[in-house]
Design an enzyme around this catalytic site. Sequence first.
Site, PDB file in Angstrom:
ATOM      1  N   GLU A  44       0.812  -1.218   0.000  1.00  0.00           N
ATOM      2  CA  GLU A  44       0.000   0.000   0.000  1.00  0.00           C
ATOM      3  C   GLU A  44       0.845   1.268   0.000  1.00  0.00           C
ATOM      4  O   GLU A  44       0.537   2.232  -0.697  1.00  0.00           O
ATOM      5  CB  GLU A  44      -0.958   0.007   1.206  1.00  0.00           C
ATOM      6  CG  GLU A  44      -2.186  -0.866   1.043  1.00  0.00           C
ATOM      7  CD  GLU A  44      -1.901  -2.344   1.301  1.00  0.00           C
ATOM      8  OE1 GLU A  44      -0.768  -2.681   1.706  1.00  0.00           O
ATOM      9  OE2 GLU A  44      -2.809  -3.165   1.087  1.00  0.00           O
ATOM     10  N   HIS A 103      -9.480  -5.485  11.383  1.00  0.00           N
ATOM     11  CA  HIS A 103     -10.058  -5.201  10.068  1.00  0.00           C
ATOM     12  C   HIS A 103     -11.454  -4.602  10.140  1.00  0.00           C
ATOM     13  O   HIS A 103     -12.232  -4.700   9.194  1.00  0.00           O
ATOM     14  CB  HIS A 103     -10.069  -6.474   9.214  1.00  0.00           C
ATOM     15  CG  HIS A 103      -8.688  -6.903   8.828  1.00  0.00           C
ATOM     16  ND1 HIS A 103      -8.395  -8.130   8.283  1.00  0.00           N
ATOM     17  CD2 HIS A 103      -7.487  -6.249   8.919  1.00  0.00           C
ATOM     18  CE1 HIS A 103      -7.104  -8.238   8.056  1.00  0.00           C
ATOM     19  NE2 HIS A 103      -6.526  -7.102   8.440  1.00  0.00           N
TER      20      HIS A 103
END
Lengths: 430, 328
Positions: B60, B129
């Site tokens: 990322e 998450h």
Amino acid sequence: MAKIIGLPKLSPTMEEGTLVEWAKKEGDAIEVDDLLAEVETDKATMEFRSFDKGVLLKILAPAGETLAADTPVAIIGEAGEDISALLEQAKGGAKAPAAEPAKEAAPAKAEPAAAPAAASAAPSAAPAAAASESPAPDGRKMASPLVRRLAREEGVDLAEVGGSGPHGRIVKRDLEAFVAGGGSKQSPAAPVSGLSSGPGYERLPARVEKASQMRKTIARRLVESKQTVPHFYLTIDLDASPMIAAREQMNALLKDEKVSFNDLVIKATAVALRRLPEVNASWMDGEIHFHQVVDVSVAVAVADGLVTPVVRDADRKGVLAISREVKELAEKARTKKLKPEEMMNGTFSVSNLGMYGIEEFGAVINPPEGAILAVGALRDDVGVVNGQVAAVKRMKVTMSCDHRVVDGALGARWLAEFKKLLENPMGMLL
Amino acid sequence: MRELRYREAIREAMIEEMERDANVFLMGEEVGHYQGAYKVSEGLLTRFGEQRVIDTPIAEAGFAGVGIGAAMTGLRPIVEFMTWNFSFVAFDQIISSAAKVAQMSGGRVPCPIVFRGPNGAAKQVASQHSHSVDPFYTNIPGLWIAMPATPRDAKGLLKAAIRENNPVLFLEGETLYNVKGEVLDEDADEVIPFGKARIAREGDGCTIVAWGRPYYTAMEAAEILAKEHGLQCEIVDPRTLRPLDVDAMVDSVKKTNRCVVVHEHWPYGGPGAEIVDQIQRHAFDWLDAPIERVAALDVPMPYASNLETLVLPTVERVVEAVKKVAYL
């Protein structure tokens, strides 16, 4: 689980109430909605009914006592329960709604990590901790910001409004109900005077009593009158002998009842108002309202103040009808049964202190009325009757006028007419 | 009007903008050959080719930085995070580069980039998450943040985001991708401006401010309150958190005199607290009760399904909060 029952607020403005009579005694079984006691409030005698089911374990306040709202008055629970802790608590002067000890511990909120279960507060546990339903500890009257703004704009004294929110917070619906119920308004924020004395001013501290609702209303309305209505005073002295003679003739015709001097004064007042209707008027925010009815307010002293019930259409009623009506209104006033509409919207007031020997006095106008007549005592005097010196009865009356509506000359003409009527009672028949 | 799923609305917005402007391209993990982890980019690779639909390595920080560089040199990248939880790896790129470059270059180098992907809890993806990242990023001046609840808002706002010259964070919802809703026809080209709230339901009883997934929770609560208590709630969906349409919320509260803010992020700070602050300052004299918030509970998200349900804002909690501010 036994609980303390507090004296409920039975009217929106009730601050204290008198337990007139208990309808239950200790040991009685109580159902929800059972009548527990009768309570006299500032307005009327009301029924105090139970929200709880159980047994009346203890009466904490005997009949006849006057108590602040929420003061513990009884303990309700299950038969045979140990109530010693509650008795201690009640003796300690705890306010009743806070008196649910089991709920105070709030174990769920004590867990440090889990923050407020409702997630409605910040994660710090502190703000959530003090979640009891007691009034603000400093006795401050709480109101929502919205209510404070509306009260400011509409000139409502929040001290007179009862709060239904948490901790007695006044919320929008309370204010709306108050205003809808004809709640009194005042001109916004009169400045507070600097009369309060420093410590040590008095040799002994004064006995301080909370003013009743009626006293507060009197205080507010009279301050409003004296601060906003430009008063002036006219006094006239009149020969009362014809009035006395007329009354004697009338009472001779009556069985079992009598008319009073004051009834004749009210009648003469009403007739004079019909003949000079400019006096029967009110200053209303830049307009002058000339009333088409002659509704005479009559000041009646009651135990803790005074009220002014109204004799409607007094100009069209006979002296006897006026007399009966005044008696009935005065009786209602003394027993606190007067309805608000029976005290509202008079057009002129009469106040009489003659029976106390007061020779003359100036009364405070009852706004929005334009004038008030203060009636003094009958007194002995020496006068000339048919060319001869003789003992006569005389009486002084003083008219207080709102100068915005009634000028000096007009007031004087009205008093002259009033004098003429009382000195020639036959004139009232014309 | 057609009915589209939220994911289809987002896909349509990307297709329309890529057709309109050749500088727009999509980059991210699995966006091409796999057709998107949540099938948002389904068909895009075939339609636009590998030059404009680029599969990246699982890195990322790297592809966020590449995207920012592309934006600085004149392209209009859409960078997809598989979920916003993974953006933490690219945090420095977003905050130190994307949010700052326009200011540090004296306005000479704009950064017209869109970062998008699912935000918030899904179903049992556990504590690492399940982040609702809106409070982290809304704190940063220089970033524009959208968090649409409905397919129509998602499409219109994404089109605006792609055309916007400021860096935009576009927070979608994994549990929203299947939600259906009315969307204007393809030729409508509806672009919904940032900083304009939507009054989703009118009422005078209580204002509920909600965005993202909790918008649906609030709508459900409003129906219950109307049916059981006759209280009509007004639901204001700010749709974008930066810029924030304070006026719409304040106007509504001036009408209803009470407010509940419902959000999925944790209660400490964040846009939820910012909104409460704005309303209490601008509508103080209209408030009849303290403003309440219904938020995720202040704990890391549990894995257990029953606990997860309890941690997220529930309809029952919204109903209770509204009853509290309405003194019911």
